[in-house]
Design a protein around this motif. Sequence first.
Motif, short mmCIF file in Angstrom:
data_model
loop_
_atom_site.label_atom_id
_atom_site.label_comp_id
_atom_site.label_asym_id
_atom_site.label_seq_id
_atom_site.Cartn_x
_atom_site.Cartn_y
_atom_site.Cartn_z
N TRP A 215 44.87 93.46 2.94
CA TRP A 215 45.20 93.90 1.59
C TRP A 215 43.95 93.99 0.72
CZ3 TRP A 215 49.08 96.62 0.24
CH2 TRP A 215 50.24 96.55 0.99
N ALA A 216 42.95 93.16 0.98
CA ALA A 216 41.68 93.27 0.24
C ALA A 216 41.02 94.61 0.52
CB ALA A 216 40.75 92.12 0.61
N ARG A 217 41.05 95.03 1.79
CA ARG A 217 40.48 96.35 2.13
C ARG A 217 41.24 97.47 1.43
NH1 ARG A 217 39.31 93.69 6.98
NH2 ARG A 217 41.40 93.87 7.77
N CYS A 218 42.56 97.40 1.47
CA CYS A 218 43.38 98.43 0.83
C CYS A 218 43.13 98.47 -0.68
CB CYS A 218 44.85 98.21 1.13
SG CYS A 218 45.29 98.48 2.85
N ARG A 219 43.03 97.30 -1.30
CA ARG A 219 42.79 97.24 -2.74
C ARG A 219 41.42 97.81 -3.09
NH1 ARG A 219 44.30 92.39 -3.32
NH2 ARG A 219 42.29 91.45 -2.86
N TRP A 220 40.40 97.52 -2.28
CA TRP A 220 39.06 98.05 -2.50
C TRP A 220 39.07 99.57 -2.40
CZ3 TRP A 220 35.46 100.94 0.13
CH2 TRP A 220 34.16 100.93 -0.39
N ILE A 221 39.74 100.08 -1.38
CA ILE A 221 39.81 101.53 -1.20
C ILE A 221 40.52 102.19 -2.37
CG2 ILE A 221 40.88 103.34 0.22
CD1 ILE A 221 40.26 101.46 2.63
N TRP A 222 41.63 101.61 -2.79
CA TRP A 222 42.37 102.16 -3.92
C TRP A 222 41.50 102.20 -5.17
CZ3 TRP A 222 46.63 104.79 -5.00
CH2 TRP A 222 47.05 104.84 -6.32
N ASN A 223 40.82 101.10 -5.46
CA ASN A 223 39.97 101.05 -6.66
C ASN A 223 38.84 102.06 -6.58
OD1 ASN A 223 41.53 99.04 -7.80
ND2 ASN A 223 40.27 97.39 -7.00
N GLU A 224 38.23 102.22 -5.42
CA GLU A 224 37.17 103.21 -5.26
C GLU A 224 37.69 104.64 -5.46
OE1 GLU A 224 33.75 102.95 -4.64
OE2 GLU A 224 34.18 100.90 -5.28
N VAL B 168 40.31 105.57 -7.23
CA VAL B 168 40.64 105.76 -8.64
C VAL B 168 39.37 105.99 -9.45
CG1 VAL B 168 41.53 104.59 -10.70
CG2 VAL B 168 42.82 104.51 -8.57
N ALA B 169 38.35 105.17 -9.21
CA ALA B 169 37.09 105.32 -9.95
C ALA B 169 36.45 106.68 -9.68
CB ALA B 169 36.13 104.20 -9.58
N ARG B 170 36.45 107.11 -8.43
CA ARG B 170 35.83 108.40 -8.08
C ARG B 170 36.63 109.56 -8.67
NH1 ARG B 170 33.09 111.88 -8.54
NH2 ARG B 170 32.14 113.16 -6.93
N SER B 171 37.95 109.46 -8.65
CA SER B 171 38.79 110.51 -9.23
C SER B 171 38.59 110.60 -10.74
CB SER B 171 40.26 110.24 -8.92
OG SER B 171 40.49 110.34 -7.54
N GLN B 172 38.47 109.47 -11.41
CA GLN B 172 38.25 109.47 -12.85
C GLN B 172 36.89 110.07 -13.19
OE1 GLN B 172 38.84 105.36 -13.90
NE2 GLN B 172 41.05 105.65 -14.20
N LYS B 173 35.87 109.73 -12.41
CA LYS B 173 34.54 110.30 -12.64
C LYS B 173 34.55 111.80 -12.42
CE LYS B 173 29.71 110.00 -11.16
NZ LYS B 173 29.50 111.41 -11.22
N ALA B 174 35.22 112.26 -11.37
CA ALA B 174 35.31 113.70 -11.10
C ALA B 174 36.03 114.41 -12.24
CB ALA B 174 36.02 113.95 -9.78
N HIS B 175 37.08 113.80 -12.76
CA HIS B 175 37.83 114.41 -13.87
C HIS B 175 36.96 114.52 -15.11
CE1 HIS B 175 41.26 115.55 -16.26
NE2 HIS B 175 40.99 114.58 -17.11
N GLY C 219 39.99 116.07 -4.56
CA GLY C 219 41.33 115.94 -4.01
C GLY C 219 41.38 114.98 -2.83
N PRO C 220 42.51 114.91 -2.17
CA PRO C 220 42.69 113.99 -1.05
C PRO C 220 41.71 114.21 0.10
CG PRO C 220 44.80 114.88 -1.75
CD PRO C 220 43.75 115.62 -2.50
N ALA C 221 41.38 115.47 0.39
CA ALA C 221 40.47 115.75 1.51
C ALA C 221 39.08 115.19 1.21
CB ALA C 221 40.39 117.25 1.77
N ARG C 222 38.62 115.36 0.00
CA ARG C 222 37.30 114.83 -0.36
C ARG C 222 37.29 113.31 -0.34
NH1 ARG C 222 33.87 116.31 -5.80
NH2 ARG C 222 31.98 115.21 -5.20
N LEU C 223 38.33 112.69 -0.86
CA LEU C 223 38.43 111.24 -0.83
C LEU C 223 38.51 110.72 0.61
CD1 LEU C 223 40.87 110.65 -3.81
CD2 LEU C 223 38.42 110.17 -3.76
#
Length: 83
Positions: free
Chosen positions: A33-42, A44-51, A58-62
């Motif tokens: 779950w720590a791995r999943c949480r880290w991936i989710w946070n990364e 979200v942060a990358r999507s917000q920066k791109a926006h 999109g999903p393919a880039r992530l």
Amino acid sequence: MAEVRAAAEAGHARYTYRLRVPSTARAGLEAEWARCRWIWNECVARSQKAHRDGENCGPARLDRMLTEARAATPWLAEGSSVP
């Protein structure tokens, strides 16, 4: 009509279960779950920066970014990245 009333008056059963997990399994689940949480946070942060920057992310880039991160980070590559 009588059947509907009888069903309504029957009530509901409620059960409580407790899951007891051995310490080794618990440690494995927490690491997963720590791995999943880290991936989710990364993501979200990358999507917000791109926006903010007006980029498409999109999903393919992530997914490509996740593959690169798993190749470069041993603890991330140890387990699954999808719960």
